[in-house]
Design an enzyme around this catalytic site. Structure first.
Site, mmCIF file in Angstrom:
data_model
loop_
_atom_site.group_PDB
_atom_site.id
_atom_site.type_symbol
_atom_site.label_atom_id
_atom_site.label_comp_id
_atom_site.label_asym_id
_atom_site.label_seq_id
_atom_site.Cartn_x
_atom_site.Cartn_y
_atom_site.Cartn_z
ATOM 1 N N LYS A 188 34.900 48.639 39.004
ATOM 2 C CA LYS A 188 36.086 47.835 38.700
ATOM 3 C C LYS A 188 36.055 47.452 37.221
ATOM 4 C CE LYS A 188 38.407 44.314 41.512
ATOM 5 N NZ LYS A 188 38.154 43.124 42.323
HETATM 6 O O1 G3P Z 1 39.445 40.446 43.780
HETATM 7 C C1 G3P Z 1 40.621 40.113 43.126
HETATM 8 C C2 G3P Z 1 41.527 39.166 43.840
HETATM 9 O O2 G3P Z 1 41.855 39.567 45.109
HETATM 10 C C3 G3P Z 1 41.431 37.742 43.509
HETATM 11 O O3 G3P Z 1 42.199 36.892 44.328
HETATM 12 O O4 G3P Z 1 42.767 34.663 45.218
HETATM 13 O O5 G3P Z 1 41.201 34.847 43.257
HETATM 14 O O6 G3P Z 1 43.623 35.323 42.984
HETATM 15 P P1 G3P Z 1 42.460 35.352 43.933
#
Ligand code: G3P
Length: 217
Positions: free
Chosen positions: A83
């Site tokens: 990533k």
């Molecule tokens: O892994 C990336 C992502 O899904 C992050 O989500 O909830 O931290 O915005 P969030």
């Protein structure tokens, strides 16, 4: 639509994987930090459980250093997707790793233009962040729709991996739009099973069964 689970918690991954609900896993530095585990160790453990792609994120910001980290992460297992952030350095790293045959997930995507660049750099996955756009009163699902249109217009093979999913509703909306993958916390995937009418109907069935003395075993 494939389901990835967005966590580094082994128990959650195992539970959903046993039910066939996990086509892959995504992690990020925040999730690894939350797990309290060493990134290489926990990522290897996840790769041994799940057959599909497991995203592990670099923490360097310069292309050369990202490449060194990316190559090290790629060696953990055949199902690693490295990533990288959607920066110019991340796109350079994406191109090199993709040319070497490594899966790459380009993350922190917030615009259709960024998604277009990631596809041209050979990304396996593009991760548009729905919830974080919604948090700013912008429309995360509209971004998924725009990227779907652009990729379909030109036949880009980069898979749209809808990320930053906050609700069960996001999951069905992403599926309607045609996202290739949605990654969500285990709690959101489990919440997809909930419906108030299911609970109400089950309570009525159980009350009737009790009254009638129905026994099966
Ligand atoms: O892994 C990336 C992502 O899904 C992050 O989500 O909830 O931290 O915005 P969030």
């Amino acid at each position: 639509m494939k389901f990835f689970v967005d966590t580094a918690e082994i128990d959650q991954i195992k539970e959903l994987n046993d039910l066939g609900m996990v086509d892959g896993v995504t992690t990020n530095p925040s999730l690894i930090a939350k797990s309290g585990r060493d990134i290489l160790e926990v990522t290897k453990e996840i790769c041994d459980i799940v057959a599909g792609p497991v995203s592990a994120e670099v923490v360097a910001t310069e292309a050369d250093a990202m490449l060194v980290e990316g190559r090290k992460l790629a060696k953990i297992a055949d199902n690693i997707a490295v990533k990288v952030p959607l920066t110019w350095a991340g796109l350079k790293t994406c191109k090199t790793l993709s040319d070497e045959g490594t899966m790459v997930n380009v993350t922190l995507c917030f615009s259709a233009n960024q998604a277009l660049l990631a596809a041209k750099a050979g990304a396996t996955f593009i991760s548009p962040f729905i919830g974080r756009l919604d948090d700013l009163n912008m429309d995360g699902l509209e971004l998924i729709e725009d990227i779907r249109t652009i990729y379909d217009n030109y036949g880009y093979e980069t898979q749209i991996l809808a990320a930053s999913i906050r609700s069960a509703n996001h999951m069905s909306e992403c599926a309607k739009i045609g996202a290739d993958v949605a990654t969500a916390p285990a709690s959101v995937i489990k919440a997809m099973a909930n419906h108030v009418l299911t609970d109400k109907g089950l309570a009525a069935f159980l009350a009737d069964a009790d009254k009638a003395g129905i026994k099966i075993v």
